[in-house]
Design a protein around this motif. Sequence first.
Motif: not given
Length: 300
Positions: A43-49, A58-60, A67-75, A107-117
């Motif tokens: 899950v991509p994240a940014m620090a909150q000092p 969050i992406i639009k 949606y919250m972007p998530t990835y199934t693997s580094i590739k 909701g969330m999106v699995l592998n945006p820019y690739a599978d985009n599920l």
Amino acid sequence: MSVKMNDIDNTRLEEVMGLYAKAQDKDTLTQLVFALKDTKLFVPAMAQPKKGGFQPYIIKNPQGDLYMPTYTSIKKFPEDQKYQGMLKLSYKQCVSMLLDSPTLVQGMVLNPYADNLILKTQMLELSRKVEQQVQARPKSVTMKLEDFHMVTRHFVEFKQIPEKLFTQKMEFTQSVTGELLCEMYKEPYTQAGQEGQCTYTPDQFEIMELNIKEDLNIMQIVVPSQHLYKTNCREIYLVWNPQTEETGYYVVEKGTEPDGKTFYLDVVKKDGGSERLEEAPSEGNVMNRIIELFEASQED
């Protein structure tokens, strides 16, 4: 600050995602729900000092939905997309973030820019119901076995791991993997001839190492939630100064209160003794508090 993580093996999930994308019928939906249930995601994240911890990106989409972007693997990470940080969370944690607090995220999106599920909140709620049904099955564990789980786990978390940290120092921190930790948790069962009672697996240990600055590193280890009884740890933190090799060992321990909801922040010392410091801060603030305590101990 940099984050070091091992990749996640989500081969089965990615196969089911492909089937669901083509058919989108009841059978493939059921397969997808069960494939997601026990998986972990990036899950991509940014620090909150100011608040402590990290905030997921969050992406639009073109329609303005969030949606919250998530990835199934580094590739699956997009090559041209740079993130401040990357968290490794269970799917269940991701669902809790989106369903348990008021939010505009749909909701969330699995592998945006690739599978985009896209998994909308209705899908997340369905998967949570499946998880609740699994947890509701009757348990066949006796009290005697529960006591055995509790004692062996306490031994590993309050004696074996800190002993290795204080004797091997940075050599140990560099060797920590899910496989190593799992073997340490299994060893007491093996010695007692109870190998079949140990159900921990390497992928249940979530490890995140942060290089805060030149003289401060911290490693968070989220240990398996199964067999988490009183005096057992929910999280373990290894802290060290790479310049002096001074180390610290902190844990979030489950209290002995009847309701089982109170956790405490403890420190284990080089002489093997442990001290309860305070009630554990909220999960997003634990790491910051430990950093404060460790740095204060270096000044003494």
